[in-house]
Design a protein around this motif. Structure first.
Motif, PDB file in Angstrom:
ATOM      1  N   ALA A 296       0.820  -1.223   0.000  1.00  0.00           N
ATOM      2  CA  ALA A 296       0.000   0.000   0.000  1.00  0.00           C
ATOM      3  C   ALA A 296       0.845   1.261   0.000  1.00  0.00           C
ATOM      4  CB  ALA A 296      -0.937  -0.005   1.203  1.00  0.00           C
ATOM      5  N   PHE A 297       2.002   1.238   0.696  1.00  0.00           N
ATOM      6  CA  PHE A 297       2.824   2.444   0.828  1.00  0.00           C
ATOM      7  C   PHE A 297       4.242   2.211   0.309  1.00  0.00           C
ATOM      8  CE2 PHE A 297      -0.282   2.405   4.335  1.00  0.00           C
ATOM      9  CZ  PHE A 297      -1.037   3.510   3.954  1.00  0.00           C
ATOM     10  N   SER A 298       4.397   1.326  -0.643  1.00  0.00           N
ATOM     11  CA  SER A 298       5.738   1.064  -1.165  1.00  0.00           C
ATOM     12  C   SER A 298       6.312   2.327  -1.807  1.00  0.00           C
ATOM     13  CB  SER A 298       5.705  -0.081  -2.184  1.00  0.00           C
ATOM     14  OG  SER A 298       4.866   0.219  -3.278  1.00  0.00           O
ATOM     15  N   GLU A 314      -1.105   0.463  13.868  1.00  0.00           N
ATOM     16  CA  GLU A 314       0.127   0.436  14.655  1.00  0.00           C
ATOM     17  C   GLU A 314       0.887  -0.872  14.415  1.00  0.00           C
ATOM     18  OE1 GLU A 314       1.721   0.218  19.268  1.00  0.00           O
ATOM     19  OE2 GLU A 314      -0.431   0.470  18.881  1.00  0.00           O
ATOM     20  N   ARG A 315       0.159  -1.988  14.436  1.00  0.00           N
ATOM     21  CA  ARG A 315       0.814  -3.280  14.216  1.00  0.00           C
ATOM     22  C   ARG A 315       1.417  -3.354  12.814  1.00  0.00           C
ATOM     23  NH1 ARG A 315      -3.998  -4.825  16.714  1.00  0.00           N
ATOM     24  NH2 ARG A 315      -4.836  -5.778  14.814  1.00  0.00           N
ATOM     25  N   TYR A 316       0.693  -2.781  11.839  1.00  0.00           N
ATOM     26  CA  TYR A 316       1.193  -2.751  10.468  1.00  0.00           C
ATOM     27  C   TYR A 316       2.497  -1.946  10.396  1.00  0.00           C
ATOM     28  CZ  TYR A 316       1.349  -1.684   5.457  1.00  0.00           C
ATOM     29  OH  TYR A 316       1.744  -1.534   4.146  1.00  0.00           O
ATOM     30  N   ALA A 317       2.499  -0.776  11.006  1.00  0.00           N
ATOM     31  CA  ALA A 317       3.687   0.078  10.977  1.00  0.00           C
ATOM     32  C   ALA A 317       4.872  -0.635  11.617  1.00  0.00           C
ATOM     33  CB  ALA A 317       3.398   1.403  11.680  1.00  0.00           C
ATOM     34  N   SER A 319       5.331  -3.866  11.836  1.00  0.00           N
ATOM     35  CA  SER A 319       5.724  -5.012  11.006  1.00  0.00           C
ATOM     36  C   SER A 319       6.588  -4.586   9.820  1.00  0.00           C
ATOM     37  CB  SER A 319       4.481  -5.751  10.502  1.00  0.00           C
ATOM     38  OG  SER A 319       3.740  -6.282  11.574  1.00  0.00           O
ATOM     39  N   TYR A 320       6.280  -3.408   9.252  1.00  0.00           N
ATOM     40  CA  TYR A 320       6.977  -2.981   8.039  1.00  0.00           C
ATOM     41  C   TYR A 320       8.001  -1.877   8.289  1.00  0.00           C
ATOM     42  CZ  TYR A 320       3.725  -5.904   5.502  1.00  0.00           C
ATOM     43  OH  TYR A 320       3.013  -6.993   5.038  1.00  0.00           O
ATOM     44  N   GLY A 321       8.284  -1.634   9.555  1.00  0.00           N
ATOM     45  CA  GLY A 321       9.327  -0.669   9.893  1.00  0.00           C
ATOM     46  C   GLY A 321       9.000   0.756   9.515  1.00  0.00           C
ATOM     47  N   ILE A 322       7.723   1.109   9.526  1.00  0.00           N
ATOM     48  CA  ILE A 322       7.300   2.475   9.192  1.00  0.00           C
ATOM     49  C   ILE A 322       7.171   3.286  10.483  1.00  0.00           C
ATOM     50  CG2 ILE A 322       5.474   3.868   8.135  1.00  0.00           C
ATOM     51  CD1 ILE A 322       4.776   1.443   6.411  1.00  0.00           C
ATOM     52  N   ASN A 323       7.641   4.516  10.456  1.00  0.00           N
ATOM     53  CA  ASN A 323       7.484   5.384  11.618  1.00  0.00           C
ATOM     54  C   ASN A 323       6.003   5.561  11.941  1.00  0.00           C
ATOM     55  OD1 ASN A 323      10.266   5.854  11.844  1.00  0.00           O
ATOM     56  ND2 ASN A 323      10.179   7.573  10.407  1.00  0.00           N
ATOM     57  N   TYR A 324       5.694   5.631  13.225  1.00  0.00           N
ATOM     58  CA  TYR A 324       4.296   5.867  13.601  1.00  0.00           C
ATOM     59  C   TYR A 324       4.239   6.695  14.877  1.00  0.00           C
ATOM     60  CZ  TYR A 324       4.842   2.199  17.155  1.00  0.00           C
ATOM     61  OH  TYR A 324       5.252   1.457  18.226  1.00  0.00           O
TER      62      TYR A 324
END
Length: 537
Positions: A296-298, A314-317, A319-324
């Protein structure tokens, strides 16, 4: 010629708006509009549909040009469906600025066919009549056995590859924008989507790189795959509050976007939905979202996801190492039932520019109003009826979420605005403890007992009766004691005159008059302690 059309801005009705005789601390702010009044049946996620606190009407100016009124000479049409409306299947004229007529062949023009203006590279402007309700899907293969209608049923896209098209005024009654409708119209620099539109088809505006801002009205429930892909010029995006998903690649390659707020009813974000949005630095994702594609945010390299604690986002962020970052929420600290009203206070949220107050009764939610401060009287309520209250904060372009745990209940009472307070009548110092008694308060369902020592207050416990032993105290140390009552959904207050003092002693002591005046901690904290709905023990 030069004409001005005012964009219709939908203003939602706001019943139950609080208005009369509000103290200056809670004064109305006339610059604010109100979110939805009737919010529908309660759900745990409380997916309210607020617009941004301010929204202005804007004028859409038709460019000065030699506008040509189309006719049967250059607009090929047929009558469909059921001989009730004319549809246009081909434009044979050469005028770059076309005003489509209201009627053709004696029928209102209702449909723009899927190949009506395809590849008209010299077409620069189009004005729709308000009789048009649909732009048909492009690149759709239909049964062409009914030869009268095949031309509008199939085609590349109504305005596909109209590369010079810079101005479009759509019909105010338009409900459908079909697949490929404006595909590759890269000179189109603005589009005002009418409020009655419910669907925007696949690829409808793909490669319209000239668009600078986009507001999708709330009647739109479907924005399909690639609808706005590669619209790299869009800097400002407002999504429909009634969207339930973000389709695959819907905003792929919208590299001009820097911030996006996902509406609260959205539950899923599809494949490549915001992929290649290189400058997207913040996206607010509500707690209702339970599915986000791994693509979705590649290629959104500097993205920060704003979400609620414990949410799927939050769990998604993680898992994919995205700042939150967490979205802060206001917490109701006071809900005091008064005569025909309830007085509310809540905690301030850093960066909040507005607060929206809601109440629920009979299974439905209503908007009570908006405030820029952290207090409000909710008026015109029925005495003796129990109401639930919730507050949302508007921070960084989005509203904070609400769950069932955030709701506070109170009951307006005809007894007036002042609730009687419990008064301590007996304080008996004993060995390692103090025995307390206090007066009953009419309507109280529970009492909370507090003690203070060395400038700090501690909750000793809660009782449904009017007496308590405060144990585990140190002998010969002076303690202050206060009692609060829970009445009609709120706790009574405490002032310095309500505090009594005693020091436990190994021998039975006597009542000690109050007279201790060091109330710094009390004044700073308002003795709000832990004012939550009590748990009966």
């Amino acid at each position: 010629m030069k004409m001005k059309f005012k964009k219709i801005v939908s203003v939602l009705a706001a019943a139950a708006v609080v208005s009369s005789c509000i103290p200056s601390a809670y004064a109305d702010d006339p610059s604010l509009i109100f979110p939805d009044t009737l919010l529908g049946e309660y759900t745990d996620s409380l997916s309210f549909s607020e617009a941004a606190p301010t929204e202005d009407e804007t004028d859409t100016e038709i460019p000065e040009a030699n506008w040509h009124m189309g006719s049967e000479t250059d607009l090929s049409s047929s009558i469909y469906p059921n001989d009730s409306a004319a549809f246009i299947y081909e434009y044979t004229g050469t005028s770059p600025y076309l005003q489509i007529p209201t009627t053709l062949k004696g029928y209102n023009v209702g449909i723009i066919g899927a190949s009506a203006f395809t590849d008209k590279t010299l077409l620069s402007g189009v004005i729709f009549p308000n009789t048009v309700t649909s732009i048909y899907d492009g690149n759709v293969t239909e049964d062409a056995s009914d030869c009268r209608y095949w031309r509008y049923k199939t085609g590349p896209g109504a305005f596909k590859n109209c590369t010079s098209l810079s101005y479009v005024k759509l019909s105010s009654n338009l409900t459908n924008i079909g697949n490929y409708a404006f595909y590759n119209c890269y000179s189109l620099n603005s589009i005002s989507i009418p409020g009655k539109v419910t669907r925007i088809g696949s690829y409808a505006f793909q490669n319209c790189s000239g668009l600078q801002s986009l507001s999708i009205p709330d009647n739109v429930t479907q924005v399909e795959a690639y609808a706005f892909a590669n619209c790299s010029g869009i800097r400002s995006l407002r999504l429909s509050n009634n969207m339930t998903k973000i389709s695959s690649s819907a905003f792929y390659g919208c590299s001009g976007l820097t911030s996006v707020t996902i509406p609260s009813r959205v539950t899923s974000i599809g494949d490549y939905a915001f992929s290649n949005c290189y400058n997207l630095s913040s996206i607010t994702i509500p707690s209702n979202v339970t599915s986000i594609s791994d693509t979705a945010f590649s290629n959104c390299y500097n993205l920060t996801i704003y979400c609620t604690r414990g949410s799927y986002a939050e769990r998604y962020a993680r898992s994919y190492g995205i700042n939150y970052r967490y979205i802060a929420k206001p917490v109701i600290t006071k809900a005091q039932g008064q005569n025909g009203q309830v007085a509310l206070n809540w905690t301030a949220v850093s960066g909040a520019t507005n607060y929206a107050v809601y109440y629920t009764v009979g299974g439905k939610w209503y908007n009570a109003g908006t405030r820029t401060t952290n207090g409000m009287y909710v008026r015109n309520l029925r005495n003796g009826t129990r109401y639930g209250f919730a507050v949302k904060a508007y921070v960084n372009g989005s509203w904070s979420g609400v769950t069932s745990a955030d709701i506070v209940y109170a009951t307006p009472s005809a007894s007036g605005t002042t609730t009687a307070k419990p008064r301590i009548t007996k304080v008996v110092p004993q060995n390692g403890q103090v025995a307390l008694n206090w007066t009953n308060v009419s309507g109280a369902t529970q009492y909370a007992v507090y003690y203070t020592v060395n400038g700090r207050w501690t909750l000793a416990g809660k009782r449904t009766t009017n007496g308590m032993y405060v144990r585990n105290l140190s002998n010969y140390v002076m303690y202050g004691f206060a009692v609060k009552a829970y009445v009609n959904g709120s706790w009574t207050s405490v002032s310095s005159s309500d505090i009594v003092y005693a020091a436990p002693t190994a021998a039975k002591g006597e009542y000690i008059e109050n007279g201790f005046n060091d109330l710094t901690y009390l004044e700073e904290n308002g003795i709000d302690f832990v004012d939550v709905a009590p748990t009966v023990r």
